[in-house]
Design a protein around this motif. Sequence first.
Motif, PDB file in Angstrom:
ATOM      1  N   LYS A 142       0.961  -1.075  -0.115  1.00  0.00           N
ATOM      2  CA  LYS A 142      -0.092   0.021  -0.067  1.00  0.00           C
ATOM      3  C   LYS A 142       0.969   1.312   0.070  1.00  0.00           C
ATOM      4  O   LYS A 142       1.344   1.630   1.173  1.00  0.00           O
ATOM      5  CB  LYS A 142      -0.967   0.085   1.275  1.00  0.00           C
ATOM      6  N   VAL A 143       1.139   1.805  -1.234  1.00  0.00           N
ATOM      7  CA  VAL A 143       2.066   2.760  -1.369  1.00  0.00           C
ATOM      8  C   VAL A 143       1.653   4.204  -1.329  1.00  0.00           C
ATOM      9  O   VAL A 143       0.542   4.428  -2.005  1.00  0.00           O
ATOM     10  CB  VAL A 143       2.973   2.799  -2.479  1.00  0.00           C
ATOM     11  N   ASN A 168      10.572  -3.434  -6.383  1.00  0.00           N
ATOM     12  CA  ASN A 168      11.568  -4.468  -7.111  1.00  0.00           C
ATOM     13  C   ASN A 168      11.010  -4.877  -8.493  1.00  0.00           C
ATOM     14  O   ASN A 168      11.709  -4.749  -9.609  1.00  0.00           O
ATOM     15  CB  ASN A 168      12.026  -5.690  -6.323  1.00  0.00           C
ATOM     16  N   ILE A 169       9.779  -4.963  -8.576  1.00  0.00           N
ATOM     17  CA  ILE A 169       9.055  -5.468  -9.808  1.00  0.00           C
ATOM     18  C   ILE A 169       8.627  -4.305 -10.861  1.00  0.00           C
ATOM     19  O   ILE A 169       9.053  -4.286 -11.712  1.00  0.00           O
ATOM     20  CB  ILE A 169       7.535  -6.140  -9.584  1.00  0.00           C
ATOM     21  N   LEU A 170       8.438  -3.149 -10.133  1.00  0.00           N
ATOM     22  CA  LEU A 170       8.175  -1.890 -10.886  1.00  0.00           C
ATOM     23  C   LEU A 170       9.488  -1.602 -11.581  1.00  0.00           C
ATOM     24  O   LEU A 170       9.538  -1.225 -12.756  1.00  0.00           O
ATOM     25  CB  LEU A 170       7.697  -0.776 -10.161  1.00  0.00           C
ATOM     26  N   PHE A 171      10.605  -1.742 -10.803  1.00  0.00           N
ATOM     27  CA  PHE A 171      11.891  -1.257 -11.519  1.00  0.00           C
ATOM     28  C   PHE A 171      12.430  -2.143 -12.547  1.00  0.00           C
ATOM     29  O   PHE A 171      12.965  -1.499 -13.268  1.00  0.00           O
ATOM     30  CB  PHE A 171      12.678  -1.434  -9.918  1.00  0.00           C
ATOM     31  N   THR A 172      12.003  -3.556 -12.194  1.00  0.00           N
ATOM     32  CA  THR A 172      12.063  -4.288 -13.228  1.00  0.00           C
ATOM     33  C   THR A 172      11.784  -3.921 -14.784  1.00  0.00           C
ATOM     34  O   THR A 172      12.323  -3.770 -15.750  1.00  0.00           O
ATOM     35  CB  THR A 172      11.840  -5.829 -13.177  1.00  0.00           C
ATOM     36  N   LYS A 173      10.434  -3.487 -14.590  1.00  0.00           N
ATOM     37  CA  LYS A 173       9.803  -3.046 -15.771  1.00  0.00           C
ATOM     38  C   LYS A 173      10.622  -1.633 -16.500  1.00  0.00           C
ATOM     39  O   LYS A 173      10.642  -1.615 -17.615  1.00  0.00           O
ATOM     40  CB  LYS A 173       8.264  -2.860 -15.811  1.00  0.00           C
ATOM     41  N   SER A 174      10.748  -0.929 -15.464  1.00  0.00           N
ATOM     42  CA  SER A 174      11.105   0.469 -15.787  1.00  0.00           C
ATOM     43  C   SER A 174      12.591   0.346 -16.481  1.00  0.00           C
ATOM     44  O   SER A 174      12.816   0.989 -17.420  1.00  0.00           O
ATOM     45  CB  SER A 174      11.485   1.229 -14.642  1.00  0.00           C
ATOM     46  N   LEU A 175      13.269  -0.660 -16.008  1.00  0.00           N
ATOM     47  CA  LEU A 175      14.660  -0.901 -16.739  1.00  0.00           C
ATOM     48  C   LEU A 175      14.524  -1.278 -18.265  1.00  0.00           C
ATOM     49  O   LEU A 175      15.247  -0.768 -19.122  1.00  0.00           O
ATOM     50  CB  LEU A 175      15.487  -2.155 -15.953  1.00  0.00           C
ATOM     51  N   ILE A 176      13.363  -1.768 -18.650  1.00  0.00           N
ATOM     52  CA  ILE A 176      13.118  -2.137 -19.903  1.00  0.00           C
ATOM     53  C   ILE A 176      12.804  -0.713 -20.507  1.00  0.00           C
ATOM     54  O   ILE A 176      13.199  -0.663 -21.797  1.00  0.00           O
ATOM     55  CB  ILE A 176      11.917  -3.302 -20.134  1.00  0.00           C
ATOM     56  N   ASP A 177      11.756  -0.048 -19.843  1.00  0.00           N
ATOM     57  CA  ASP A 177      11.299   1.165 -20.575  1.00  0.00           C
ATOM     58  C   ASP A 177      12.610   2.062 -20.932  1.00  0.00           C
ATOM     59  O   ASP A 177      12.756   2.775 -21.807  1.00  0.00           O
ATOM     60  CB  ASP A 177      10.633   2.058 -19.552  1.00  0.00           C
ATOM     61  N   HIS A 178      13.726   2.142 -20.026  1.00  0.00           N
ATOM     62  CA  HIS A 178      14.615   3.010 -20.107  1.00  0.00           C
ATOM     63  C   HIS A 178      15.984   2.531 -20.638  1.00  0.00           C
ATOM     64  O   HIS A 178      16.718   3.037 -21.643  1.00  0.00           O
ATOM     65  CB  HIS A 178      15.149   3.573 -18.749  1.00  0.00           C
ATOM     66  N   TYR A 179      16.342   1.064 -20.795  1.00  0.00           N
ATOM     67  CA  TYR A 179      17.415   0.466 -21.411  1.00  0.00           C
ATOM     68  C   TYR A 179      16.927  -0.583 -22.498  1.00  0.00           C
ATOM     69  O   TYR A 179      17.848  -0.915 -22.926  1.00  0.00           O
ATOM     70  CB  TYR A 179      18.398  -0.001 -20.465  1.00  0.00           C
ATOM     71  N   GLY A 180      15.804  -0.966 -22.552  1.00  0.00           N
ATOM     72  CA  GLY A 180      15.394  -2.298 -23.182  1.00  0.00           C
ATOM     73  C   GLY A 180      15.746  -1.738 -24.694  1.00  0.00           C
ATOM     74  O   GLY A 180      16.296  -3.065 -25.247  1.00  0.00           O
ATOM     75  N   ALA A 256       1.706  -3.822  -9.638  1.00  0.00           N
ATOM     76  CA  ALA A 256       2.962  -4.020 -10.130  1.00  0.00           C
ATOM     77  C   ALA A 256       2.923  -4.021 -11.700  1.00  0.00           C
ATOM     78  O   ALA A 256       3.956  -3.813 -12.189  1.00  0.00           O
ATOM     79  CB  ALA A 256       3.534  -5.523  -9.705  1.00  0.00           C
ATOM     80  N   ARG A 257       1.901  -4.004 -12.257  1.00  0.00           N
ATOM     81  CA  ARG A 257       1.757  -3.659 -13.755  1.00  0.00           C
ATOM     82  C   ARG A 257       1.331  -2.327 -14.106  1.00  0.00           C
ATOM     83  O   ARG A 257       1.267  -2.036 -15.353  1.00  0.00           O
ATOM     84  CB  ARG A 257       0.689  -4.852 -14.287  1.00  0.00           C
ATOM     85  N   SER A 258       1.185  -1.446 -13.145  1.00  0.00           N
ATOM     86  CA  SER A 258       1.008  -0.022 -13.497  1.00  0.00           C
ATOM     87  C   SER A 258       2.045   0.744 -14.028  1.00  0.00           C
ATOM     88  O   SER A 258       3.047   0.902 -13.435  1.00  0.00           O
ATOM     89  CB  SER A 258       0.435   0.479 -12.247  1.00  0.00           C
ATOM     90  N   ARG A 262       5.022   2.812 -12.028  1.00  0.00           N
ATOM     91  CA  ARG A 262       6.628   2.664 -12.100  1.00  0.00           C
ATOM     92  C   ARG A 262       7.290   3.815 -12.557  1.00  0.00           C
ATOM     93  O   ARG A 262       8.349   4.173 -12.382  1.00  0.00           O
ATOM     94  CB  ARG A 262       6.929   1.303 -13.131  1.00  0.00           C
ATOM     95  N   ASP A 263       6.259   4.553 -13.490  1.00  0.00           N
ATOM     96  CA  ASP A 263       7.105   6.098 -13.884  1.00  0.00           C
ATOM     97  C   ASP A 263       7.337   6.755 -12.390  1.00  0.00           C
ATOM     98  O   ASP A 263       8.158   7.552 -12.322  1.00  0.00           O
ATOM     99  CB  ASP A 263       6.007   6.695 -14.834  1.00  0.00           C
ATOM    100  N   LYS A 264       6.092   6.877 -11.588  1.00  0.00           N
ATOM    101  CA  LYS A 264       6.333   7.713 -10.454  1.00  0.00           C
ATOM    102  C   LYS A 264       7.477   7.242  -9.519  1.00  0.00           C
ATOM    103  O   LYS A 264       8.209   8.011  -8.903  1.00  0.00           O
ATOM    104  CB  LYS A 264       5.022   7.314  -9.554  1.00  0.00           C
ATOM    105  N   LEU A 265       7.790   5.766  -9.550  1.00  0.00           N
ATOM    106  CA  LEU A 265       8.789   5.567  -8.618  1.00  0.00           C
ATOM    107  C   LEU A 265      10.031   5.794  -9.390  1.00  0.00           C
ATOM    108  O   LEU A 265      11.217   6.409  -8.558  1.00  0.00           O
ATOM    109  CB  LEU A 265       8.580   4.016  -8.721  1.00  0.00           C
TER     110      LEU A 265
END
Length: 278
Positions: A142-143, A168-180, A256-258, A262-265
Amino acid sequence: MKLAITGPTSGIGAITFKELVPVCQEVFFLARNAEKAQIEIEKLPEKERKKVSFIHLDLADLDSVKKAAADIQAKTDQIDVLINNAGGIFPKYEVTKDGFELSFSANHLGHFLLTNLLAPLLLQSENPKVINVSSEAHRAAKVNFDDLNYKQQSYSSFNAYANVKLFNILFTKSLIDHYGSKGLRSYALHPGVVKTNFGKEANGIFKLFWKLATPFMIDANQGARTSIYLAKTQMPDSHNGYYFKKSKPNVPSKEARSKNYRDKLWEASMEMVKPWMG
Ligand SMILES: NC(=O)c1ccc[n+]([C@@H]2O[C@H](COP(=O)([O-])OP(=O)(O)OC[C@H]3O[C@@H](n4cnc5c(N)ncnc54)[C@H](OP(=O)(O)O)[C@@H]3O)[C@@H](O)[C@H]2O)c1
């Protein structure tokens, strides 16, 4: 394979490290406790030991994270796999010397900075991977994005832990957004409920729950399997950014799929680590 791994002094990380060294050319053993590190490294046969470099890293101290990244950079120009495994549940509200809540810094922010600082080395690899050890506990998150460091809300160790495991899961997806697009692959995982040092310092209801669960827990050999599988296996592109359980893709929580989450984090974390990024 050139591997960097956090938290290899204990539990899941120690087994992941031990099992991966034989298939690696070079390993960076990232830990805050040099004595524990020496014990784990000395357990290896001599020919394997030569591949390992101990790098001091305290994830709750961002100067230490920055120095660890620089120390690795001085030794290699490439990393193929980074396993962000270290973590834990912290019973008391504590603030790090950098001004961040301890659980947030040790479980998320330290790895966020480390991974971004190591990105240039990862991107030198033909098949770079980042593996983030998360947990099913993420489903209880609950963030409050306006209070990531618990300055206003009261601290609950389990809530803080559930939140960082979601991160950790949001970051995993963000890494793809930024470096994928540059070739980076990234995966998150739940290791199982594993008998390790994890939870030994917990308090309150979580301590009781953990004690009751002990007879049903798997051992660290089983708990390390998904991390080892993801490190060794060439995964299909379609699984990039996925969350895994028992070495199989699994659907994490809606939060975790939002993309909004993930952008906010990412934005908030980047702002916090800015002084250490340059
Ligand atoms: N055990 C479970 O049932 C379970 C379930 C789901 C997810 N997980 C996740 O699995 C991962 C590994 O946990 P584990 O069960 O193997 O627990 P563990 O035996 O307590 O190992 C935790 C590791 O993290 C390191 N660490 C903690 N704080 C650190 C810091 N500030 N800087 C650097 N390293 C730090 C510890 O180093 P020291 O040796 O110096 O303390 C240790 O190597 C964690 O991310 C945890 O959240 C565990």
